[in-house]
Write a protein that holds these residues in place. Structure first.
Motif, mmCIF file in Angstrom:
data_model
loop_
_atom_site.group_PDB
_atom_site.id
_atom_site.type_symbol
_atom_site.label_atom_id
_atom_site.label_comp_id
_atom_site.label_asym_id
_atom_site.label_seq_id
_atom_site.Cartn_x
_atom_site.Cartn_y
_atom_site.Cartn_z
ATOM 1 N N ARG A 192 1.132 -1.760 0.218
ATOM 2 C CA ARG A 192 -0.108 -0.240 -0.065
ATOM 3 C C ARG A 192 0.859 1.449 -0.037
ATOM 4 N N SER A 193 1.990 1.292 0.776
ATOM 5 C CA SER A 193 2.908 1.800 0.368
ATOM 6 C C SER A 193 3.493 2.792 -0.822
ATOM 7 N N VAL A 194 3.507 2.008 -1.839
ATOM 8 C CA VAL A 194 4.168 1.942 -2.734
ATOM 9 C C VAL A 194 3.364 2.327 -3.718
ATOM 10 N N GLN A 195 2.041 1.808 -4.200
ATOM 11 C CA GLN A 195 1.191 2.006 -5.027
ATOM 12 C C GLN A 195 -0.270 2.460 -4.526
ATOM 13 N N SER A 196 -1.080 3.046 -5.521
ATOM 14 C CA SER A 196 -2.547 3.255 -5.230
ATOM 15 C C SER A 196 -3.726 2.704 -5.494
ATOM 16 N N LEU A 197 -3.280 1.492 -6.385
ATOM 17 C CA LEU A 197 -4.278 0.760 -6.556
ATOM 18 C C LEU A 197 -5.109 -0.468 -6.356
ATOM 19 N N LEU A 198 -3.669 -0.507 -4.562
ATOM 20 C CA LEU A 198 -5.228 -1.576 -3.974
ATOM 21 C C LEU A 198 -4.775 -1.916 -3.201
ATOM 22 N N GLU A 199 -5.680 -0.850 -2.105
ATOM 23 C CA GLU A 199 -5.618 -0.378 -0.724
ATOM 24 C C GLU A 199 -5.571 -1.723 -0.127
ATOM 25 N N ASP A 200 -5.873 -3.123 -0.304
ATOM 26 C CA ASP A 200 -6.163 -4.173 0.703
ATOM 27 C C ASP A 200 -6.108 -5.694 -0.562
ATOM 28 N N PRO A 201 -5.687 -6.723 0.161
ATOM 29 C CA PRO A 201 -5.286 -7.634 -1.157
ATOM 30 C C PRO A 201 -6.217 -8.047 -1.353
ATOM 31 N N VAL A 202 -6.340 -8.845 -2.775
ATOM 32 C CA VAL A 202 -6.624 -9.512 -3.272
ATOM 33 C C VAL A 202 -7.822 -10.534 -2.407
ATOM 34 N N ILE A 203 -9.086 -11.740 -2.587
ATOM 35 C CA ILE A 203 -10.127 -12.316 -1.468
ATOM 36 C C ILE A 203 -10.732 -13.446 -2.469
ATOM 37 N N PRO A 204 -9.521 -14.946 -2.301
ATOM 38 C CA PRO A 204 -9.904 -15.787 -3.133
ATOM 39 C C PRO A 204 -11.307 -16.460 -2.469
ATOM 40 N N GLU A 205 -11.946 -16.807 -3.181
ATOM 41 C CA GLU A 205 -13.623 -17.638 -2.214
ATOM 42 C C GLU A 205 -13.932 -18.658 -3.225
ATOM 43 N N LEU A 206 -14.647 -19.567 -2.299
ATOM 44 C CA LEU A 206 -14.933 -20.765 -2.622
ATOM 45 C C LEU A 206 -15.919 -21.190 -2.664
ATOM 46 N N TYR A 207 -16.845 -21.175 -3.727
ATOM 47 C CA TYR A 207 -18.496 -21.518 -3.684
ATOM 48 C C TYR A 207 -19.140 -22.827 -3.931
ATOM 49 N N ASP A 208 -20.032 -23.201 -3.219
ATOM 50 C CA ASP A 208 -21.190 -24.742 -3.826
ATOM 51 C C ASP A 208 -20.976 -24.496 -5.175
ATOM 52 N N ASP A 209 -21.027 -24.962 -6.210
ATOM 53 C CA ASP A 209 -21.625 -24.653 -7.508
ATOM 54 C C ASP A 209 -22.611 -26.366 -7.994
ATOM 55 N N THR A 210 -22.872 -26.310 -9.074
ATOM 56 C CA THR A 210 -23.386 -28.132 -9.552
ATOM 57 C C THR A 210 -22.097 -28.077 -10.369
ATOM 58 N N SER A 211 -22.989 -30.008 -10.919
ATOM 59 C CA SER A 211 -21.830 -29.710 -11.584
ATOM 60 C C SER A 211 -21.776 -30.300 -13.261
ATOM 61 N N ASP A 212 -23.563 -28.698 -13.963
ATOM 62 C CA ASP A 212 -24.050 -28.651 -14.801
ATOM 63 C C ASP A 212 -22.504 -27.792 -15.392
ATOM 64 N N PRO A 213 -22.132 -27.826 -16.620
ATOM 65 C CA PRO A 213 -21.095 -27.501 -16.734
ATOM 66 C C PRO A 213 -21.940 -26.268 -17.838
#
Length: 425
Positions: A95-116
């Motif tokens: 954060r101290s050397v750039q202004s594009l990201l104030e916080d880290p990215v957040i990866p998430e895992l969702y429940d889904d179906t097997s229907d492609p």
């Protein structure tokens, strides 16, 4: 690109001989064709051999339009320095050397179906439910995931030099693991992310949520496609090279990608849909079982995947141009010219103006060029092919076809609003 660009270049080369010394190593130095030394940084090479031989370097330089730009790499013998490894860091340093990201990215895992195809009424509105955040790995999890002999901090600085700093974080959820690298450059207007996902979950979906700067949180979602960028609907949507939020002054916070085509904007985040653990051709039929429950059936996308992203802010023309450069990165070839003079294979081609050269190919009259103006305003441009120079104006969102060569150029304006033909020699 048909214009001069200043960008970051990564390439590898091999020393003439292996260096087995325990006391010295060979430090690389990069020079332009005019002999000017450029700032250069050595980073971890893609291969892993425990002696000084293969080198990977990163440097920032200007590249000639539609041509070859030559650089020379020389090495000097220097004393080895003790390198600090497994260096703990915090996101405050980014954060101290750039202004594009104030916080880290957040990866998430969702429940889904097997229907492609995601054909249910619910899935047509939104894919996935019950999100679970990928947690930062514990010391034991990081040691097992990386197969190393010590615990690793969940957020570390792994490279530091005059060109960039690279930070790495490790995450886990379900049966899947993820490594995120943040590449922060010293004097470039963008930031790169490298996301490596080892995906082993079935009937699940993974998204990566990128927090947007405060000035863009109320912006409208926009994204691109072939010869178009447009406002996108709420919920899951599709795009091609970039997805972003546009604020009231026309500037866009964009996430440029190299192979992600779906996502959504929600509550101050741009969420990119990375992958689904769906089945192969598992077609739902109402009232019937989706797939047999008495055997193993594979999911089509389990495995290791790498996603490269670039965060960039600019107007529509600048974002589209940066996306073209990210998609069509210049080749850096480790070659040794034979010397002498050679006749150029093509004419000198240079394009000036806030437009994009989306296609160039030979034709009976010389060359055919497709020039695209992605902005909402007219854009004046100049095209030079050899000794021929043509100046013209592309209307908002217009595609202009230019045909000819060094003997002369002509432009065709064939949009729906105005058809005109101009010959300029």
């Amino acid at each position: 690109m048909p214009y001069e660009v200043r960008t970051v270049i990564e390439t590898e080369f091999t020393l003439a001989d292996q260096n087995w010394s325990e006391d010295v190593f060979f430090a690389p130095h990069v020079y332009t064709a005019a002999g000017e030394e450029l700032s250069c940084q050595q980073i971890k090479e893609n291969s892993t051999i425990a002696h000084d031989w293969r080198k990977r370097i990163v440097f920032t330089a200007k590249l000639n339009p539609l041509g070859i730009t030559r650089f020379t790499v020389r090495v000097t013998e220097e004393k080895k320095k003790l390198q600090e490894r497994n260096k703990v860091a915090s996101f405050k340093e980014i954060r101290s050397v750039q202004s594009l990201l104030e916080d880290p990215v957040i990866p998430e895992l969702y429940d889904d179906t097997s229907d492609p195809w995601g054909m249910s009424e619910e899935e047509l509105k939104s894919l996935g439910k019950h999100p679970v955040v990928f947690c930062a790995m514990s010391g034991g999890e990081s040691r097992a995931f990386c197969a190393v002999d010590q615990d690793l901090y969940p957020f570390r600085e792994i490279e530091r030099g005059p060109i960039c700093r690279i930070f790495e974080s490790l995450h886990t959820a379900g049966k899947s693991n993820m490594a995120v690298q943040y590449k922060v450059y010293k004097d470039l207007p963008f930031m790169d992310l490298k996301v490596t996902l080892e995906f082993m979950d079935k009937n699940k979906l993974v998204r990566l949520k990128t927090p947007v700067p405060a000035e863009f949180t109320d912006g409208k979602p926009v994204g691109d496609g072939p010869y178009v960028w447009e406002q996108k609907p709420k919920g899951e949507t599709v795009f091609q090279k970039w997805f972003g939020l546009q604020n009231s002054d026309g500037r866009i916070f964009s996430v440029i990608n190299d192979g992600i085509y779906a996502g959504k904007a929600e509550k101050g985040f741009l969420s990119l849909t990375l992958i689904r653990g769906a089945g192969y051709c598992m077609h739902p039929i109402p009232g019937r079982e989706l797939y047999p429950q008495d055997r193993y059936l594979p999911r089509i996308d389990c495995g290791r995947y790498e996603y490269n992203l670039r965060l960039f802010v600019g107007n529509a023309a600048l974002v589209c141009r940066e996306a073209e450069l990210f998609y069509q990165r210049p080749y850096a070839l480790n070659v040794f010219p034979a010397g002498g003079t050679f006749e150029a294979a093509t004419k000198n081609i240079v394009l000036e103006g806030d437009v994009i050269l989306s296609a160039a190919k030979p034709c009976e009259e010389g060359y055919m060029f497709r020039i695209y103006n992605p902005s909402d305003f007219e854009a004046a441009f100049q095209l030079k092919v050899g000794n021929a120079v043509m100046q013209d104006t592309a209307k908002a969102r217009e595609i202009v076809t230019v045909i000819g060569g060094s003997e002369g150029l002509r432009s065709d304006h064939n949009d729906l609003h105005d058809s005109r033909r101009k010959k300029i020699v």
